[in-house]
Design an enzyme around this catalytic site. Structure first.
Site, PDB file in Angstrom:
ATOM      1  N   ALA A 207       0.568   3.731   1.709  1.00  0.00           N
ATOM      2  CA  ALA A 207       0.851   3.952   3.134  1.00  0.00           C
ATOM      3  C   ALA A 207       1.555   2.677   3.595  1.00  0.00           C
ATOM      4  O   ALA A 207       0.911   1.684   3.952  1.00  0.00           O
ATOM      5  CB  ALA A 207      -0.434   4.194   3.907  1.00  0.00           C
TER       6      ALA A 207
ATOM      7  N   ASN B 196       0.854  -1.181   0.000  1.00  0.00           N
ATOM      8  CA  ASN B 196       0.000   0.000   0.000  1.00  0.00           C
ATOM      9  C   ASN B 196       0.892   1.234   0.000  1.00  0.00           C
ATOM     10  O   ASN B 196       1.984   1.195   0.573  1.00  0.00           O
ATOM     11  CB  ASN B 196      -0.890  -0.007   1.256  1.00  0.00           C
TER      12      ASN B 196
ATOM     13  N   GLU C 182       2.350 -14.516   3.627  1.00  0.00           N
ATOM     14  CA  GLU C 182       1.948 -15.523   4.621  1.00  0.00           C
ATOM     15  C   GLU C 182       0.612 -15.131   5.261  1.00  0.00           C
ATOM     16  O   GLU C 182      -0.254 -15.975   5.507  1.00  0.00           O
ATOM     17  CB  GLU C 182       3.018 -15.656   5.712  1.00  0.00           C
TER      18      GLU C 182
HETATM   19  N1  THU Z   1       7.269  -9.978   2.550  1.00  0.00           N
HETATM   20  C1  THU Z   1       6.399 -11.049   2.555  1.00  0.00           C
HETATM   21  O1  THU Z   1       5.312 -10.988   1.956  1.00  0.00           O
HETATM   22  N2  THU Z   1       6.760 -12.153   3.242  1.00  0.00           N
HETATM   23  C2  THU Z   1       7.972 -12.352   3.810  1.00  0.00           C
HETATM   24  O2  THU Z   1       8.218 -13.431   4.336  1.00  0.00           O
HETATM   25  C3  THU Z   1       8.990 -11.279   3.784  1.00  0.00           C
HETATM   26  C4  THU Z   1       8.519  -9.969   3.263  1.00  0.00           C
HETATM   27  C5  THU Z   1       6.903  -8.800   1.745  1.00  0.00           C
HETATM   28  C6  THU Z   1       6.449  -7.607   2.515  1.00  0.00           C
HETATM   29  C7  THU Z   1       6.723  -6.496   1.527  1.00  0.00           C
HETATM   30  O3  THU Z   1       5.620  -6.378   0.621  1.00  0.00           O
HETATM   31  C8  THU Z   1       7.929  -6.988   0.737  1.00  0.00           C
HETATM   32  O4  THU Z   1       8.000  -8.386   0.983  1.00  0.00           O
HETATM   33  C9  THU Z   1       9.238  -6.334   1.144  1.00  0.00           C
HETATM   34  O5  THU Z   1       9.422  -6.392   2.503  1.00  0.00           O
END
Ligand code: THU
Length: 131
Positions: A44, A42, A52
């Site tokens: 924001a 987002n 997950e």
């Molecule tokens: N992110 C995940 O979706 N899962 C993880 O295990 C690590 C990080 C995402 C959050 C954000 O959209 C992007 O990766 C960078 O941090």
């Protein structure tokens, strides 16, 4: 379809225009059903959600509260470690010995467990005597 393939597929639909880091996750419920989720960012930034969290939300919304297997994949040099918050979220619905497969799109994998990812987890036993 394997759990990892489900995570790989859903990763393609991640909404990550800010980090450009697409993540896919899939959990298998106790029924055997696979639930997949991707990160949804987002403008924001703190309002973004992890892959997950999306997979877990779909599992719970589908009527399951026990997961027996997890897979997470991202285009990273080494298998992407779930963030701290997601470790706690996984621990809520899995067990210490629940297998977690972390993978890169390049084919590197790391097999671990929820217990290894979150040793000393906060759980309901720590609240005994407070009900
Ligand atoms: N992110 C995940 O979706 N899962 C993880 O295990 C690590 C990080 C995402 C959050 C954000 O959209 C992007 O990766 C960078 O941090």
């Amino acid at each position: 379809m394997t759990l990892l393939n489900a995570a790989r597929d859903v990763r393609e639909r991640a909404y990550a225009p800010y980090s450009k880091f697409k993540v896919g996750a899939a959990v298998r419920g106790a029924s055997g059903q696979i639930y997949a989720g991707c990160n949804v960012e987002n403008v924001a930034y703190p309002e973004g959600t992890c892959a997950e969290a999306g997979a877990i939300a779909l599992m719970v919304a589908s009527g399951e509260t026990e997961l027996v297997e997890v897979a997470v994949i991202a285009d990273s040099p080494s298998p992407v470690p779930p963030c701290g918050g997601c470790r706690q979220k996984l621990a809520e619905f899995g067990r210490a010995d629940t297998p977690v497969l972390l993978a890169t799109t390049g084919g590197v994998t790391l097999a671990t467990t929820i217990g290894e990812l979150l040793p000393g987890r906060f759980d309901i036993s720590h609240m005994s005597g407070n009900e």
